[in-house]
Design an enzyme around this catalytic site. Sequence first.
Site, PDB file in Angstrom:
ATOM      1  N   HIS A  54       0.831  -1.210   0.000  1.00 44.71           N
ATOM      2  CA  HIS A  54       0.000   0.000   0.000  1.00 44.71           C
ATOM      3  C   HIS A  54       0.865   1.261   0.000  1.00 44.71           C
ATOM      4  O   HIS A  54       0.462   2.294  -0.540  1.00 44.71           O
ATOM      5  CB  HIS A  54      -0.945  -0.009   1.205  1.00 44.71           C
ATOM      6  N   ASP A  66      -5.773   5.734   1.410  1.00 44.86           N
ATOM      7  CA  ASP A  66      -5.742   4.346   0.963  1.00 44.86           C
ATOM      8  C   ASP A  66      -7.098   3.705   1.268  1.00 44.86           C
ATOM      9  O   ASP A  66      -7.832   4.153   2.152  1.00 44.86           O
ATOM     10  CB  ASP A  66      -4.633   3.594   1.713  1.00 44.86           C
ATOM     11  N   HIS A  75       2.215 -13.631  -7.494  1.00 43.18           N
ATOM     12  CA  HIS A  75       1.042 -13.882  -6.633  1.00 43.18           C
ATOM     13  C   HIS A  75      -0.138 -12.992  -7.053  1.00 43.18           C
ATOM     14  O   HIS A  75      -1.167 -13.013  -6.398  1.00 43.18           O
ATOM     15  CB  HIS A  75       1.412 -13.642  -5.174  1.00 43.18           C
ATOM     16  N   ASN A  96       0.448  -4.286  -7.703  1.00 45.31           N
ATOM     17  CA  ASN A  96       1.684  -3.551  -8.026  1.00 45.31           C
ATOM     18  C   ASN A  96       2.599  -4.420  -8.876  1.00 45.31           C
ATOM     19  O   ASN A  96       3.164  -3.954  -9.867  1.00 45.31           O
ATOM     20  CB  ASN A  96       2.430  -3.143  -6.751  1.00 45.31           C
ATOM     21  N   GLU A 138       3.823  -3.625 -12.649  1.00 45.33           N
ATOM     22  CA  GLU A 138       5.263  -3.571 -12.946  1.00 45.33           C
ATOM     23  C   GLU A 138       5.572  -4.499 -14.131  1.00 45.33           C
ATOM     24  O   GLU A 138       6.346  -4.145 -15.025  1.00 45.33           O
ATOM     25  CB  GLU A 138       6.074  -3.963 -11.697  1.00 45.33           C
ATOM     26  N   ALA A 155      -5.596 -11.974  -0.021  1.00 47.31           N
ATOM     27  CA  ALA A 155      -6.356 -10.761  -0.384  1.00 47.31           C
ATOM     28  C   ALA A 155      -7.192 -10.997  -1.648  1.00 47.31           C
ATOM     29  O   ALA A 155      -7.771 -12.062  -1.820  1.00 47.31           O
ATOM     30  CB  ALA A 155      -5.405  -9.562  -0.516  1.00 47.31           C
TER      31      ALA A 155
END
Length: 476
Positions: A16, A113, A361, A365, A369, A384
Site C-alpha cells: 500500500h 488508501d 502472486h 503492483n 510492474e 487478499a
Amino acid sequence: MKRKTFVLFPSLGVGHLNPMVELAKHLRRHGLGVVVAVIDPRDDDATSADATARLAAANPSITFRILPAPATASPDPGAHRVRRSLDTLRLANPVLLEFLRSLPAAVDALLLDMFCVDALDVAAELAIPAYFFFPSPASALAVFLHLPHYYANGTSFREMGKAALLRFPGIPPIRTVDMMATMQDKESETAKIRLYQFKRMMEGKGVLVNSFDWLEPKAMKALAAGVCVPDKPSPRVYCIGPLVDAGNKVGSGAERRHACLVWLDAQPRRSVVFLSFGSQGAFPAAQMKEIARGLESSGHRFLWVVRSPPEEQTTSPEPDLERLLPAGFLERTKDRGMVVKNWAPQAEVVQHEAVGVFVTHCGWNSTLEAIMSALPMICWPLYAEQAMNKVIMVEEMNIAVPLDGYEEGGLVKAEEVEAKVMLVMETEEGRKLREKLVETRDMALDAVKEGGSSEVAFDEFMRDLEKSSLENGVCS
Ligand code: UDP
C-alpha cells in the site's frame, strides 16, 4: 492560483505504501505540494520500516511525516489482519487530526488508501475533501462496491459450492472460490468489517484507481454507469495509472547494484524465470521443494525470491535454504539459477531484458510492474483479492496463464510448475502471450502520456476538486 497541497495517507504494508508514493511522485510531476503521512511501522514490521526509510531518501521532493503509532494497535490482538489494520488506522485518527491541524498551509485534499476509511471522520471534522486511492484493479473496485448490495440479500459464497459462478457487473463470471477468503461467509467478522469498509469507501468524493481505461473497459463502464452500486449514488472513478516504480537507475557500477541484477546481466535475453510473491508471500517447505523440482526439470534459468515458511517467519526470518530446498538442488543449479533470500529489487528485476516470465502472486503492483515491462505472467494467487485479479488477468486481459493445484491449501506439483514455465517460454501460446503484453504495455504508455486517458482523467479529478472547493466557499 495558489499551489494545491495534498496529504496522502497510506495504510500499513509495502503493497500500500509503494503505490501511494508513486501517486505522490505523480502529483509532484504536476507541480502539486505533497505530504505523505505514514503511521510509524511497528518493530515487528521491518519490511515497511525499511521501505519507508528507502522511499523517503529516494524522493527528497516529497515530504514524509511519520506519525506515532497508536499505543494499542487493536483492542483484539488475536483478530484477523484486516480487522487489526482497520482498528490501528482508526485509533490513529487523533494523531492524524493533530498533524493536519499543525500544518502551516491549508490542505486541499486528503487522499486515503482504501483501508483508511475511518479517516473520513477526520476529513469531515476539518472540512477537507477526501478521495480514495485504490491500488488494485478497477475490476476489484467494481466488486468491492457491489458486495454490500449483493450481501444485503445474497447467499454466502461458501454455501453456494466452490464452482458456483457469480455474475457481478463489469467483470467476467467468477467462481466463488476465487472470491476473497474474508468474504466467503457473510456472517463472519471479516466479511462484516470489509462490508463496512466498502460502504464507507462510497462516502469519499471519488476514487482514483491505479489502472487505465483500455485495460478494464467493462469494469470502468459499469463503474461509470453506476450499476455496481444500484441503490446509492456511485463515487466518481478516475483511472489515472499505471503509476509504478520505474526502478532505481542511479549507480550503474556493479558495486552499487544488487547481486541478482549483476547475475541477470550475465544471462541471455528473455531466458530467466523470475519468481516473487509480493511483500508477504511464503510457502510451506513441501511446496518449496515442489517449486524447486519443477524449476530444475524445466531446464530453464531462474531467479527465485525465497522466504521462510509462514510458521517459521518469527523464529527464523532468514530462510535456511539447505534444509528447505531439495538436497543438492543449489549445487546442481548453481550455473543457471539464483535464489535470493527475502527481498529482491523487483522493480528493476522485471525491467531487466534477461527476464522472460514472471511467476507472481497477482498483487496489483507486481502486475502493473510486469505490464510496464511487457512481461508475461504465471499466476499463483495467495491472499487478499489476488485470486480475483487472476481471473481478470487470465480471462479479461489475456496477460497471464494460471497455475493449477494451489486452491484450498493444495500443493502445486513440480510437473505443473515445469509445464507452465515451458508453455510460456517455449510454445506458440507463450509467443502470443508475449505479443499481448507488448500491446498492453504500449497502451499503458499511451494512457499516461499527454492527452492519454489517464492524464485526461487526472485533469478531470483536478477540475472536480476545484469545483467542489468553490461550492464549499474555499478560495484558492
Ligand atoms: N517487492 C519488491 N521485492 C520483493 C517483493 C516485493 O520490491 O522481493 C515489491 C514489488 O515490486 C511491489 C510490492 O513490493 O511493488 C508488492 O506489492 P504487490 O501489490 O505486488 O503485493 P503485496 O505485497 O501488496 O501483496
